[in-house]
Scaffold this motif. Structure first.
Motif, PDB file in Angstrom:
ATOM      1  N   SER A  19      24.683  49.533  32.081  1.00 52.23           N
ATOM      2  CA  SER A  19      25.400  48.277  32.311  1.00 52.23           C
ATOM      3  C   SER A  19      24.573  47.065  31.881  1.00 52.23           C
ATOM      4  O   SER A  19      25.100  45.978  31.717  1.00 52.23           O
ATOM      5  N   LYS A  20      23.274  47.252  31.693  1.00 52.38           N
ATOM      6  CA  LYS A  20      22.400  46.150  31.318  1.00 52.38           C
ATOM      7  C   LYS A  20      22.031  46.168  29.831  1.00 52.38           C
ATOM      8  O   LYS A  20      21.213  45.371  29.402  1.00 52.38           O
ATOM      9  N   LEU A  21      22.619  47.078  29.076  1.00 54.31           N
ATOM     10  CA  LEU A  21      22.312  47.162  27.655  1.00 54.31           C
ATOM     11  C   LEU A  21      22.847  45.942  26.929  1.00 54.31           C
ATOM     12  O   LEU A  21      23.831  45.324  27.342  1.00 54.31           O
ATOM     13  N   LYS A  22      22.207  45.623  25.831  1.00 55.33           N
ATOM     14  CA  LYS A  22      22.636  44.476  25.043  1.00 55.33           C
ATOM     15  C   LYS A  22      23.659  44.907  24.004  1.00 55.33           C
ATOM     16  O   LYS A  22      23.660  46.039  23.551  1.00 55.33           O
ATOM     17  N   LYS A  23      24.514  43.985  23.637  1.00 56.99           N
ATOM     18  CA  LYS A  23      25.539  44.252  22.646  1.00 56.99           C
ATOM     19  C   LYS A  23      25.004  43.872  21.265  1.00 56.99           C
ATOM     20  O   LYS A  23      24.602  42.721  21.055  1.00 56.99           O
TER      21      LYS A  23
END
Length: 74
Positions: A19-23
């Motif tokens: 959920s904290k990954l970057k796009k």
């Protein structure tokens, strides 16, 4: 520690940080802008993309708005 591990018996699990990954995005930036952030990143010892992300995050946190003064239409 074992000499060998049987990876077939391992159970998979969800990434807790998903959920904290970057796009990932593609941006077209001026060469001077990239050079500016790369120079600052070298001084700070961080990757320049991380520095750009930190700057944009700071803009978000402080609710900064860009002021654009377009030349009058001819």
């Amino acid at each position: 520690m074992k000499a060998e591990y049987d990876l077939a018996t391992l159970k998979s699990r969800k990434n807790p940080y998903a959920s904290k990954l970057k796009k990932p995005v593609t941006m077209r930036l001026s060469e001077d802008v990239v050079a500016y952030f790369k120079g600052m990143a070298d001084e700070a010892g961080v990757p320049y993309q991380s520095l750009i992300n930190l700057y944009l995050r700071d803009c978000l946190a402080n609710n900064r708005k860009v002021q654009i003064n377009w030349p009058p239409a001819v």
